[in-house]
Design a protein around this motif. Structure first.
Motif, PDB file in Angstrom:
ATOM      1  N   SER A  69     -17.264  16.556  15.423  1.00 24.54           N
ATOM      2  CA  SER A  69     -18.654  16.203  15.113  1.00 24.54           C
ATOM      3  C   SER A  69     -19.516  17.439  15.294  1.00 24.54           C
ATOM      4  O   SER A  69     -19.326  18.215  16.231  1.00 24.54           O
ATOM      5  CB  SER A  69     -19.153  15.070  16.019  1.00 24.54           C
ATOM      6  N   THR A  70     -20.442  17.647  14.378  1.00 25.08           N
ATOM      7  CA  THR A  70     -21.308  18.823  14.425  1.00 25.08           C
ATOM      8  C   THR A  70     -22.769  18.416  14.428  1.00 25.08           C
ATOM      9  O   THR A  70     -23.142  17.358  13.918  1.00 25.08           O
ATOM     10  CB  THR A  70     -21.060  19.756  13.217  1.00 25.08           C
ATOM     11  N   THR A  71     -23.579  19.274  15.009  1.00 23.91           N
ATOM     12  CA  THR A  71     -25.028  19.075  15.041  1.00 23.91           C
ATOM     13  C   THR A  71     -25.703  20.344  14.547  1.00 23.91           C
ATOM     14  O   THR A  71     -25.340  21.452  14.966  1.00 23.91           O
ATOM     15  CB  THR A  71     -25.518  18.757  16.460  1.00 23.91           C
ATOM     16  N   GLN A  72     -26.653  20.168  13.649  1.00 21.02           N
ATOM     17  CA  GLN A  72     -27.394  21.302  13.109  1.00 21.02           C
ATOM     18  C   GLN A  72     -28.885  21.023  13.221  1.00 21.02           C
ATOM     19  O   GLN A  72     -29.355  19.964  12.807  1.00 21.02           O
ATOM     20  CB  GLN A  72     -27.016  21.540  11.646  1.00 21.02           C
ATOM     21  N   LYS A  73     -29.603  21.951  13.803  1.00 17.82           N
ATOM     22  CA  LYS A  73     -31.048  21.793  13.945  1.00 17.82           C
ATOM     23  C   LYS A  73     -31.739  22.090  12.620  1.00 17.82           C
ATOM     24  O   LYS A  73     -31.450  23.095  11.971  1.00 17.82           O
ATOM     25  CB  LYS A  73     -31.586  22.709  15.039  1.00 17.82           C
ATOM     26  N   VAL A  74     -32.638  21.193  12.225  1.00 23.03           N
ATOM     27  CA  VAL A  74     -33.370  21.340  10.970  1.00 23.03           C
ATOM     28  C   VAL A  74     -34.829  21.592  11.296  1.00 23.03           C
ATOM     29  O   VAL A  74     -35.461  20.796  12.003  1.00 23.03           O
ATOM     30  CB  VAL A  74     -33.228  20.073  10.093  1.00 23.03           C
ATOM     31  N   ALA A  75     -35.361  22.723  10.798  1.00 26.90           N
ATOM     32  CA  ALA A  75     -36.748  23.074  11.084  1.00 26.90           C
ATOM     33  C   ALA A  75     -37.699  22.020  10.530  1.00 26.90           C
ATOM     34  O   ALA A  75     -37.433  21.373   9.511  1.00 26.90           O
ATOM     35  CB  ALA A  75     -37.081  24.437  10.494  1.00 26.90           C
ATOM     36  N   LYS A 101     -19.802  24.387   8.701  1.00 28.06           N
ATOM     37  CA  LYS A 101     -20.772  25.326   8.149  1.00 28.06           C
ATOM     38  C   LYS A 101     -22.179  25.056   8.693  1.00 28.06           C
ATOM     39  O   LYS A 101     -22.680  23.939   8.624  1.00 28.06           O
ATOM     40  CB  LYS A 101     -20.786  25.216   6.624  1.00 28.06           C
ATOM     41  N   GLY A 102     -22.812  26.082   9.223  1.00 26.47           N
ATOM     42  CA  GLY A 102     -24.188  25.981   9.695  1.00 26.47           C
ATOM     43  C   GLY A 102     -24.375  25.195  10.972  1.00 26.47           C
ATOM     44  O   GLY A 102     -25.512  24.935  11.384  1.00 26.47           O
ATOM     45  N   ALA A 103     -23.284  24.811  11.637  1.00 27.31           N
ATOM     46  CA  ALA A 103     -23.397  23.973  12.831  1.00 27.31           C
ATOM     47  C   ALA A 103     -23.917  24.770  14.019  1.00 27.31           C
ATOM     48  O   ALA A 103     -23.508  25.908  14.261  1.00 27.31           O
ATOM     49  CB  ALA A 103     -22.039  23.367  13.163  1.00 27.31           C
ATOM     50  N   ASP A 104     -24.833  24.153  14.781  1.00 25.88           N
ATOM     51  CA  ASP A 104     -25.313  24.752  16.025  1.00 25.88           C
ATOM     52  C   ASP A 104     -24.445  24.335  17.207  1.00 25.88           C
ATOM     53  O   ASP A 104     -24.344  25.042  18.194  1.00 25.88           O
ATOM     54  CB  ASP A 104     -26.765  24.337  16.290  1.00 25.88           C
ATOM     55  N   GLU A 105     -23.817  23.175  17.082  1.00 18.02           N
ATOM     56  CA  GLU A 105     -22.907  22.705  18.135  1.00 18.02           C
ATOM     57  C   GLU A 105     -21.751  21.956  17.491  1.00 18.02           C
ATOM     58  O   GLU A 105     -21.943  21.159  16.566  1.00 18.02           O
ATOM     59  CB  GLU A 105     -23.627  21.785  19.122  1.00 18.02           C
ATOM     60  N   GLY A 152     -39.366  14.833  11.903  1.00 15.23           N
ATOM     61  CA  GLY A 152     -40.035  16.106  11.717  1.00 15.23           C
ATOM     62  C   GLY A 152     -41.480  15.995  11.302  1.00 15.23           C
ATOM     63  O   GLY A 152     -42.161  16.998  11.178  1.00 15.23           O
ATOM     64  N   SER A 153     -41.984  14.794  11.082  1.00 12.48           N
ATOM     65  CA  SER A 153     -43.365  14.653  10.654  1.00 12.48           C
ATOM     66  C   SER A 153     -44.339  15.003  11.762  1.00 12.48           C
ATOM     67  O   SER A 153     -45.501  15.279  11.517  1.00 12.48           O
ATOM     68  CB  SER A 153     -43.620  13.212  10.176  1.00 12.48           C
ATOM     69  N   ASP A 154     -43.840  14.995  13.033  1.00  9.64           N
ATOM     70  CA  ASP A 154     -44.710  15.341  14.151  1.00  9.64           C
ATOM     71  C   ASP A 154     -44.660  16.823  14.472  1.00  9.64           C
ATOM     72  O   ASP A 154     -45.166  17.266  15.495  1.00  9.64           O
ATOM     73  CB  ASP A 154     -44.305  14.526  15.387  1.00  9.64           C
ATOM     74  N   GLY A 155     -44.001  17.601  13.589  1.00  8.69           N
ATOM     75  CA  GLY A 155     -43.931  19.040  13.798  1.00  8.69           C
ATOM     76  C   GLY A 155     -42.741  19.475  14.632  1.00  8.69           C
ATOM     77  O   GLY A 155     -42.555  20.666  14.863  1.00  8.69           O
ATOM     78  N   GLN A 156     -41.933  18.529  15.120  1.00 11.47           N
ATOM     79  CA  GLN A 156     -40.783  18.857  15.930  1.00 11.47           C
ATOM     80  C   GLN A 156     -39.528  18.971  15.056  1.00 11.47           C
ATOM     81  O   GLN A 156     -39.385  18.247  14.073  1.00 11.47           O
ATOM     82  CB  GLN A 156     -40.556  17.766  16.994  1.00 11.47           C
ATOM     83  N   PRO A 157     -38.615  19.886  15.403  1.00 13.49           N
ATOM     84  CA  PRO A 157     -37.386  20.008  14.624  1.00 13.49           C
ATOM     85  C   PRO A 157     -36.527  18.761  14.772  1.00 13.49           C
ATOM     86  O   PRO A 157     -36.539  18.083  15.802  1.00 13.49           O
ATOM     87  CB  PRO A 157     -36.702  21.241  15.228  1.00 13.49           C
ATOM     88  N   SER A 158     -35.777  18.435  13.724  1.00 14.83           N
ATOM     89  CA  SER A 158     -34.867  17.292  13.764  1.00 14.83           C
ATOM     90  C   SER A 158     -33.432  17.798  13.762  1.00 14.83           C
ATOM     91  O   SER A 158     -33.178  18.998  13.759  1.00 14.83           O
ATOM     92  CB  SER A 158     -35.127  16.381  12.565  1.00 14.83           C
ATOM     93  N   GLU A 159     -32.469  16.865  13.771  1.00 15.31           N
ATOM     94  CA  GLU A 159     -31.068  17.236  13.805  1.00 15.31           C
ATOM     95  C   GLU A 159     -30.306  16.599  12.650  1.00 15.31           C
ATOM     96  O   GLU A 159     -30.568  15.448  12.295  1.00 15.31           O
ATOM     97  CB  GLU A 159     -30.421  16.799  15.129  1.00 15.31           C
ATOM     98  N   ALA A 160     -29.399  17.377  12.057  1.00 21.54           N
ATOM     99  CA  ALA A 160     -28.497  16.858  11.032  1.00 21.54           C
ATOM    100  C   ALA A 160     -27.099  16.819  11.633  1.00 21.54           C
ATOM    101  O   ALA A 160     -26.644  17.798  12.229  1.00 21.54           O
ATOM    102  CB  ALA A 160     -28.523  17.749   9.801  1.00 21.54           C
ATOM    103  N   LYS A 161     -26.441  15.679  11.506  1.00 20.92           N
ATOM    104  CA  LYS A 161     -25.121  15.514  12.094  1.00 20.92           C
ATOM    105  C   LYS A 161     -24.088  15.217  11.003  1.00 20.92           C
ATOM    106  O   LYS A 161     -24.412  14.626   9.984  1.00 20.92           O
ATOM    107  CB  LYS A 161     -25.126  14.378  13.116  1.00 20.92           C
TER     108      LYS A 161
END
Length: 473
Positions: free
Chosen positions: A45-51, A113-117, A82-91
């Protein structure tokens, strides 16, 4: 005394035995294979931070979790926050298998590919954070490492020994369902997919779904013969066409990733295409075969060896090249610096050349121009053309000769596949120097015979087969 009833009974029994299927025709039992290898297959399982400023899920569009399109939309649009200005996560989810007891794991490039964790879950429910040792986009192979010891491992086999029709089994995590086993047969070998020229895929009808990516494909001996990579689907789910990376290709990539973190591939420096029936006719070939060279790159190994546009490669290092798709994997798996022998057809004669294999360079996107100069009609072809300006030559990467196709009408040119924006470089063995020369050449071209037309496009050079209907029209 003759007992006709007993005789008839004996005959019937013999017939039953004669038509009964032999024991070997029974379906295989996969239970032992699964029991022996389950522990070496892992869930990834991977987690990627989305701006926050990246594109979000389109308003009003809801994709139920776990559907075939879930990973796609989460990857490109995040979790819809992300509507509150905070980054979200894609898994995303995938599979992999342990190749060594000290924690090296093989999976797909697109899984990590592109995974942060990256978290690897073992069969005993341990969850360990993995690091990427190396990842290769062209082969879709990635090598991970977890900190553990005495891990269960798989046994590697040979995809070259596989036969079409042979039973194979996959273990993975489709839609997150860990250690799911599915079975089928080998449907074909050496398949080439449009986006993967350097992998001769194993095609199977094993049920592979999102989440199976990176998992192992076993033969009946319990040996890994492939890495499940792709499916062909119009729905996002399994439709009977699955593709696995041959284990020899995967291990060649893994060895390089483990040694240096990157992959080096053999390179000739040519653009090639299939020989169609019409093109075979234009080259006076008895049947379509080989890889037709449509472009020889400057300062490439092919140019140094004397390969020419219009050559048809028939053999590479003694291996037959039946289609253009067969050549890239052969070259790619050849060591850089090795001298290879190729057999080719040139102007109806067989030639043999020696080529010192180079290293495949990084991909570059060619430029494309938009200028629209004055055009001259070609009545027999049904097209209009214009001379190339210096600016267009630079944009189209055509240093000399050639004419720009300004427009195409219904007729021979259109039927051959010629399109606006193409640059005509050659017709048969005649190089095109400019519009004036092409206008005169068109008058002399034969009718009713397939003509090989070499054109330059944004994505490379290609031969088209064009047949003019008559000489006066």
């Amino acid at each position: 005394m003759f007992d006709r009833y007993r005789f008839v009974g004996a005959i019937c029994a013999a017939l039953v035995l004669a038509v009964s299927p032999p024991a070997r025709a029974q379906l295989p039992d996969f239970t032992q294979l699964v029991e022996q290898n389950n522990a070496a297959v892992v869930n990834i399982s991977t987690t990627q931070k989305v701006a926050a400023n990246e594109q979000q899920m389109p308003e009003g569009l809801e994709i139920p979790e776990g559907t075939p399109f879930d990973d796609f939309f989460r990857h490109y649009f995040g979790e819809g926050g992300g509507s509150d200005g905070q980054p979200s996560e894609a898994k995303s989810l995938g599979s992999g298998f342990i190749m060594s007891a000290d924690g090296y794991i093989i999976t797909n490039h697109h899984v990590v590919k592109g995974a942060d964790e990256i978290v690897v879950r073992l069969q005993d429910r341990r969850e360990l954070v993995a690091k990427i040792v190396g990842s290769d986009k062209r082969s879709d192979v990635a090598l991970l490492k977890i900190e553990a010891s005495q891990l269960p491992t798989v046994k590697l086999g040979s995809s070259e020994k596989l036969k079409v029709g042979e039973w194979v089994l996959a273990i993975g995590s489709p839609f997150g369902f860990d250690h799911s086993a599915t079975a089928g047969i080998v449907s074909a070998k050496g398949r080439s997919l449009p986006s993967d020229n350097y992998v001769p895929f194993i095609q199977t009808d094993v049920a592979i779904n999102p989440g199976n990516s990176g998992g192992p494909l076993f033969n009946l001996n319990g040996e890994v013969v492939g890495v499940n990579s792709q499916i062909y689907s119009r729905t996002g789910g399994f439709m009977g066409l699955s593709f696995a990376i041959p284990i020899e290709v995967a291990m060649q990539v893994v060895d390089q990733l483990k040694a240096s973190g990157r992959v080096s591939r053999g390179w000739l420096g040519v653009q090639i295409q299939d020989v169609t029936r019409e093109l075979a006719e234009s080259f006076d070939m008895k049947k379509p075969q080989g890889a037709l060279v449509s472009k020889v790159l400057s300062k490439s190994p092919a140019e140094a060896a004397g390969v020419q546009i219009g050559d048809i490669v028939l053999e590479f290092n003694g291996q037959a090249v039946d289609t253009s798709a067969a050549l890239p994997p052969m070259v790619g798996m050849t060591k850089v610096g090795e001298v290879a022998k190729i057999k080719l057809l040139r102007n109806g004669a067989i030639k043999e050349l020696s080529i010192k294999i180079g290293a495949l360079p990084d991909e570059e996107e060619p430029a494309m121009g938009t200028a629209e100069p004055d055009a001259v009609p070609l009545k027999r072809m049904g097209a209009s053309v214009a001379d190339l300006t210096p600016e267009l030559r630079e944009q189209f990467e055509v240093p000399r000769g050639g004419v720009l196709v300004y427009g195409v009408n219904p007729g021979p040119a259109y039927e051959a596949g010629l399109r606006r924006g193409d640059v005509i470089l050659r017709i048969q063995d005649k190089e095109i120097n400019g519009v004036k020369q092409l206008v005169e050449l068109e008058k002399t071209l034969p009718a009713g015979k397939s003509l090989a037309v070499l054109v330059q496009r944004r994505d490379g050079s290609i031969f088209l087969a064009m047949k003019l209907k008559d000489e006066k029209q």
